[in-house]
Write an enzyme that holds these catalytic residues in place. Structure first.
Site, PDB file in Angstrom:
ATOM      1  N   ASN A  74       0.943  -0.457  -0.040  1.00  0.00           N
ATOM      2  CA  ASN A  74      -0.059  -0.260   0.352  1.00  0.00           C
ATOM      3  C   ASN A  74       0.841   1.158   0.126  1.00  0.00           C
ATOM      4  O   ASN A  74       1.839   1.554   1.243  1.00  0.00           O
ATOM      5  CB  ASN A  74      -0.751   0.037   1.060  1.00  0.00           C
ATOM      6  CG  ASN A  74      -1.915   1.353   1.614  1.00  0.00           C
ATOM      7  OD1 ASN A  74      -2.155   2.226   0.120  1.00  0.00           O
ATOM      8  ND2 ASN A  74      -2.904   1.610   2.849  1.00  0.00           N
ATOM      9  N   LYS A  76      -0.085   4.462   0.111  1.00  0.00           N
ATOM     10  CA  LYS A  76      -0.904   5.602   0.366  1.00  0.00           C
ATOM     11  C   LYS A  76      -0.433   6.765  -0.491  1.00  0.00           C
ATOM     12  O   LYS A  76       0.005   6.279  -1.894  1.00  0.00           O
ATOM     13  CB  LYS A  76      -0.339   5.457   1.793  1.00  0.00           C
ATOM     14  CG  LYS A  76       0.191   4.517   2.433  1.00  0.00           C
ATOM     15  CD  LYS A  76      -0.031   4.721   4.115  1.00  0.00           C
ATOM     16  CE  LYS A  76      -0.449   3.214   4.629  1.00  0.00           C
ATOM     17  NZ  LYS A  76      -0.522   3.392   5.939  1.00  0.00           N
ATOM     18  N   HIS A 176     -10.004   0.649   4.875  1.00  0.00           N
ATOM     19  CA  HIS A 176      -8.804   0.641   5.625  1.00  0.00           C
ATOM     20  C   HIS A 176      -8.921   1.737   6.634  1.00  0.00           C
ATOM     21  O   HIS A 176      -9.649   2.519   6.544  1.00  0.00           O
ATOM     22  CB  HIS A 176      -7.379   1.183   4.413  1.00  0.00           C
ATOM     23  CG  HIS A 176      -6.150   1.567   5.110  1.00  0.00           C
ATOM     24  ND1 HIS A 176      -5.777   2.707   5.503  1.00  0.00           N
ATOM     25  CD2 HIS A 176      -5.432   0.943   5.130  1.00  0.00           C
ATOM     26  CE1 HIS A 176      -4.337   2.275   6.012  1.00  0.00           C
ATOM     27  NE2 HIS A 176      -3.728   1.497   5.683  1.00  0.00           N
ATOM     28  N   GLU A 178      -7.449   3.781   7.684  1.00  0.00           N
ATOM     29  CA  GLU A 178      -7.806   5.799   7.578  1.00  0.00           C
ATOM     30  C   GLU A 178      -8.432   6.317   6.705  1.00  0.00           C
ATOM     31  O   GLU A 178      -9.212   6.981   6.801  1.00  0.00           O
ATOM     32  CB  GLU A 178      -6.221   5.988   6.461  1.00  0.00           C
ATOM     33  CG  GLU A 178      -4.696   6.134   6.962  1.00  0.00           C
ATOM     34  CD  GLU A 178      -3.973   5.488   6.942  1.00  0.00           C
ATOM     35  OE1 GLU A 178      -3.184   5.052   5.543  1.00  0.00           O
ATOM     36  OE2 GLU A 178      -2.426   4.348   7.524  1.00  0.00           O
ATOM     37  N   GLU A 258      -5.725  -5.328   9.835  1.00  0.00           N
ATOM     38  CA  GLU A 258      -4.591  -4.728  10.560  1.00  0.00           C
ATOM     39  C   GLU A 258      -5.098  -3.772  11.824  1.00  0.00           C
ATOM     40  O   GLU A 258      -5.920  -3.035  11.705  1.00  0.00           O
ATOM     41  CB  GLU A 258      -4.947  -3.774   9.023  1.00  0.00           C
ATOM     42  CG  GLU A 258      -4.497  -4.024   7.720  1.00  0.00           C
ATOM     43  CD  GLU A 258      -3.967  -3.451   6.608  1.00  0.00           C
ATOM     44  OE1 GLU A 258      -3.091  -3.262   6.325  1.00  0.00           O
ATOM     45  OE2 GLU A 258      -4.554  -2.155   6.913  1.00  0.00           O
ATOM     46  N   GLY A 264       1.576   1.592  10.269  1.00  0.00           N
ATOM     47  CA  GLY A 264       2.169   3.310  10.841  1.00  0.00           C
ATOM     48  C   GLY A 264       2.829   2.948  12.039  1.00  0.00           C
ATOM     49  O   GLY A 264       3.766   4.638  11.530  1.00  0.00           O
ATOM     50  N   SER A 304       2.827  -2.420   9.867  1.00  0.00           N
ATOM     51  CA  SER A 304       4.867  -2.299  11.354  1.00  0.00           C
ATOM     52  C   SER A 304       5.539  -3.562   9.933  1.00  0.00           C
ATOM     53  O   SER A 304       5.760  -4.223  10.948  1.00  0.00           O
ATOM     54  CB  SER A 304       4.625  -2.434  12.060  1.00  0.00           C
ATOM     55  OG  SER A 304       4.335  -0.560  12.263  1.00  0.00           O
TER      56      SER A 304
HETATM   57  C1  PEP Z   1      -0.697   0.047   5.760  1.00  0.00           C
HETATM   58  O1  PEP Z   1      -1.443   0.849   5.712  1.00  0.00           O
HETATM   59  O2  PEP Z   1      -1.628  -0.092   5.567  1.00  0.00           O
HETATM   60  C2  PEP Z   1      -0.344  -0.663   6.570  1.00  0.00           C
HETATM   61  C3  PEP Z   1      -0.139  -1.953   7.044  1.00  0.00           C
HETATM   62  O3  PEP Z   1       0.585   0.439   7.015  1.00  0.00           O
HETATM   63  P1  PEP Z   1       2.462  -0.066   7.390  1.00  0.00           P
HETATM   64  O4  PEP Z   1       3.707  -1.115   7.332  1.00  0.00           O
HETATM   65  O5  PEP Z   1       3.121   1.308   7.191  1.00  0.00           O
HETATM   66  O6  PEP Z   1       2.388  -0.324   9.009  1.00  0.00           O
END
Ligand code: PEP
Length: 348
Positions: A74, A76, A176, A178, A258, A264, A304
């Site tokens: 992703n 972003k 997601h 976000e 997630e 993040g 992460s």
């Molecule tokens: C994500 O944006 O779906 C995500 C898992 O980000 P990160 O790996 O940076 O935590």
């Protein structure tokens, strides 16, 4: 635990030699556990261990689902940070999400050696999808980070599923955190988008996950199940509104668990924490959709994930891959995460 004895090993040796990620499911969860927050891990009897004949235990595969390993990147919407004036920090930020940085990332991915038994998808920002489609190896599919809820029309600023298909997107990331917690999308809206995308033949990476306070309040399963219901379209209230849009086939859905507190933040869920929720999700699918769907649906972990922690996570039997944010912006590290599928094949 279901154990495939070595006497059966010959029958599965060829399958292991061409490891495709296909495994058989042995879901046996205590019905009462579905509604509790007690550890599902203790209730899951979904191990399958296969030993090849040539060398005892040469390959061991532990995977509850029958789907192929799946890793998504992703990308972003990383922005240029103008207020950071240190030249080197500014450079670092401008390296993400520009035409130039995307060219570099694509060429790194094009030369990376990737295990063949993994589905790989990347999701660039909309404005770069065409650039990526035109330069990225066919080995990797492209996903959008969002889509409109229905057929395109007078919806200024939106991107329709038809348009995504037109530029070659096979997947879309929906739900997601976000988009839920920053943009304010709710379960119904997300469920409707998912149903429409699927109806048009675009695969959905369906994200779910709890906030830290929800985890601390013991509501992790409740939150995840509620979000799953919206995708399934079998929530009572939702079914009145969206019944016609309910998911008719789960063939093209990958569920991404997630936890919001892990996205993040650098605070990855432990393999046990992730496995526990993944097993619960698979159990939910089994009880609310079908055992077949529970077995076939990929349940991937995001939050992460990086090149250093992916192998340990991948070893967990209900973790069928990853959705990766930050670490997917570095080609070699993303390749390491993709190749963590080998952690499911443990050499003795
Ligand atoms: C994500 O944006 O779906 C995500 C898992 O980000 P990160 O790996 O940076 O935590």
């Amino acid at each position: 635990m279901a154990v495939v004895s070595t006497s059966l090993a010959g029958a599965v040796t060829s399958q292991l030699n061409q490891f495709s990620g296909l495994r058989k499911s042995f879901l046996k969860l205590d019905a009462s556990s579905a509604n509790s927050n007690q550890s599902f891990f203790l209730n899951v009897d979904s191990h399958i261990r296969l030993a090849s004949s040539g060398k005892a235990c040469r390959s061991v595969v532990a995977m509850a689902g029958s789907g192929k390993f799946f890793v998504g990147g992703n990308w972003k919407c990383h922005l240029v940070s103008c207020f950071l004036i240190s030249p080197c920090i500014l450079k670092q930020y401008t390296q993400n999400g520009t035409k130039e940085s995307i060219s570099k990332l694509v060429s790194d991915l094009n030369i990376a050696t990737l295990e063949s038994d993994v589905d790989v998808v990347v999701s660039p920002p909309f404005v770069y999808i065409d650039q990526v489609k035109n330069s990225l190896t066919d080995r990797i599919d492209v996903a959008a980070q969002n889509c409109w809820i229905g057929k395109g029309g007078a919806f200024t600023g939106e991107i329709s599923v038809e348009q995504l298909k037109d530029i070659g997107c096979k997947w879309v990331v929906l739900g997601h955190s976000e988009r839920r917690h920053v943009i304010g999308e709710d379960d119904q809206f997300i469920g409707k988008k998912a149903a429409y995308a699927l109806s048009q033949g675009v695969g959905v990476i369906a994200c779910i996950g709890e906030l830290l306070e929800e985890r601390e309040a013991g509501k992790t399963f409740d939150v995840c199940f509620q979000q799953l219901k919206a995708y399934a379209g079998n929530d009572y209230q939702l079914s009145i509104l969206w019944c016609a849009d309910a998911v008719s086939s789960w063939d093209n859905i990958v569920i991404a668990y997630e936890p919001v507190w892990a996205i993040g933040t650098g605070k990855v869920a432990s393999p046990e924490q992730a496995q526990e929720v993944h097993a619960a999700v698979r159990d939910w699918l089994s009880k609310n959709v079908s055992a077949d769907v529970a077995s076939k649906t990929r349940i991937i972990y995001g939050g992460s994930v990086n090149g250093a922690n992916s192998a340990e996570l991948a070893k967990k039997e209900d973790i069928d891959g990853f959705l990766v944010g930050g670490a997917s912006l570095k080609g070699p590290e993303f390749a390491t995460i993709i190749n963590s599928v080998t952690a499911k094949k443990v050499a003795a």
